[in-house]
Write a protein that holds these residues in place. Sequence first.
Motif, mmCIF file in Angstrom:
data_model
loop_
_atom_site.group_PDB
_atom_site.id
_atom_site.type_symbol
_atom_site.label_atom_id
_atom_site.label_comp_id
_atom_site.label_asym_id
_atom_site.label_seq_id
_atom_site.Cartn_x
_atom_site.Cartn_y
_atom_site.Cartn_z
ATOM 1 N N THR A 18 0.839 -1.195 0.000
ATOM 2 C CA THR A 18 0.000 0.000 0.000
ATOM 3 C C THR A 18 0.877 1.249 0.000
ATOM 4 O OG1 THR A 18 -0.116 -0.057 2.398
ATOM 5 C CG2 THR A 18 -1.927 -1.092 1.210
ATOM 6 N N PRO A 19 0.585 2.262 -0.757
ATOM 7 C CA PRO A 19 -0.567 2.292 -1.646
ATOM 8 C C PRO A 19 -0.288 1.453 -2.891
ATOM 9 C CG PRO A 19 0.683 4.311 -1.902
ATOM 10 C CD PRO A 19 1.334 3.513 -0.796
ATOM 11 N N ALA A 20 -1.285 0.762 -3.345
ATOM 12 C CA ALA A 20 -1.155 -0.087 -4.525
ATOM 13 C C ALA A 20 -1.207 0.766 -5.795
ATOM 14 C CB ALA A 20 -2.269 -1.132 -4.541
ATOM 15 N N LEU A 21 -0.696 0.210 -6.874
ATOM 16 C CA LEU A 21 -0.680 0.888 -8.167
ATOM 17 C C LEU A 21 -1.614 0.151 -9.108
ATOM 18 C CD1 LEU A 21 0.597 2.994 -10.115
ATOM 19 C CD2 LEU A 21 2.293 1.245 -10.639
ATOM 20 N N GLY A 22 -2.703 0.787 -9.492
ATOM 21 C CA GLY A 22 -3.656 0.160 -10.413
ATOM 22 C C GLY A 22 -3.228 0.337 -11.854
ATOM 23 N N LEU A 23 -3.276 -0.741 -12.609
ATOM 24 C CA LEU A 23 -2.946 -0.712 -14.032
ATOM 25 C C LEU A 23 -4.128 -1.248 -14.831
ATOM 26 C CD1 LEU A 23 0.663 -2.232 -13.964
ATOM 27 C CD2 LEU A 23 0.035 0.177 -13.997
ATOM 28 N N SER A 27 -2.839 1.485 -19.663
ATOM 29 C CA SER A 27 -1.790 2.177 -18.893
ATOM 30 C C SER A 27 -0.480 1.416 -18.897
ATOM 31 C CB SER A 27 -2.256 2.394 -17.452
ATOM 32 O OG SER A 27 -2.464 1.150 -16.806
ATOM 33 N N PHE A 28 -0.122 0.837 -20.005
ATOM 34 C CA PHE A 28 1.087 0.032 -20.016
ATOM 35 C C PHE A 28 2.042 0.513 -21.085
ATOM 36 C CE2 PHE A 28 -2.028 -2.208 -22.639
ATOM 37 C CZ PHE A 28 -1.350 -2.403 -23.808
ATOM 38 N N PRO A 29 3.266 0.053 -21.118
ATOM 39 C CA PRO A 29 3.875 -0.823 -20.114
ATOM 40 C C PRO A 29 4.283 -0.034 -18.875
ATOM 41 C CG PRO A 29 5.487 -0.330 -21.803
ATOM 42 C CD PRO A 29 4.191 0.331 -22.238
ATOM 43 N N TYR A 30 4.315 -0.709 -17.753
ATOM 44 C CA TYR A 30 4.760 -0.090 -16.512
ATOM 45 C C TYR A 30 6.116 -0.695 -16.148
ATOM 46 C CZ TYR A 30 5.322 1.514 -11.803
ATOM 47 O OH TYR A 30 5.848 2.104 -10.685
ATOM 48 N N GLY A 133 -6.950 -5.546 -16.092
ATOM 49 C CA GLY A 133 -6.716 -4.670 -14.954
ATOM 50 C C GLY A 133 -6.104 -5.455 -13.812
ATOM 51 N N ILE A 134 -5.036 -4.931 -13.276
ATOM 52 C CA ILE A 134 -4.381 -5.536 -12.120
ATOM 53 C C ILE A 134 -3.962 -4.413 -11.182
ATOM 54 C CG2 ILE A 134 -3.507 -7.573 -13.354
ATOM 55 C CD1 ILE A 134 -0.741 -6.182 -13.410
ATOM 56 N N THR A 135 -3.628 -4.791 -9.981
ATOM 57 C CA THR A 135 -3.064 -3.850 -9.031
ATOM 58 C C THR A 135 -1.736 -4.415 -8.566
ATOM 59 O OG1 THR A 135 -5.276 -3.194 -8.324
ATOM 60 C CG2 THR A 135 -3.463 -2.632 -6.869
ATOM 61 N N LEU A 136 -0.715 -3.574 -8.589
ATOM 62 C CA LEU A 136 0.614 -3.969 -8.131
ATOM 63 C C LEU A 136 0.830 -3.467 -6.711
ATOM 64 C CD1 LEU A 136 2.948 -3.094 -11.142
ATOM 65 C CD2 LEU A 136 2.158 -5.346 -10.458
#
Length: 150
Positions: A18-23, A27-30, A133-136
């Motif tokens: 936290t805080p997580a990063l939503g993708l 919104s790529f590539p990250y 969609g994922i959260t890192l």
Amino acid sequence: MSIQFLDMRIAQDSTSDTPALGLSSSSFPYTFGDIGLQTTSVSPENVSLVRVTLNAYARLTLSASSSSTVVPNATFTILRNGTPIFSTVYQKPATQFETIYEMSGLTAVDYPPAADVLSGQIRYTIYVVTNYGITLGARCFSGSAVAGNG
């Protein structure tokens, strides 16, 4: 000749979930890791005997897709000096409809060409893309280089 240690580097993009990063798919590539392994100390007889080990970790949160035809995934790609050398996909099980939390770890190896070794530094980068969609959460990348055949 014995093994010759060349370098070890780390990239720590986030030390916490936290805080997580939503993708999302738009919104790529990250890029979450970018390291330069130094090779200036390699012995001339070891230039063609360099081995690199790369490790990455990323905490993933994958939500259920609103479409039955889309199975959320995360694709991790490692590049050497801008050229992809490793890619793998983590896919959420299609039969799992709730949000899942995964710890994704990967190890890749590389035998860089002599020309890259002689340049004095080899740049390794890792990025992630998603189709939905994922959260890192916490994420890091590291690498080490050795030479020789002992």
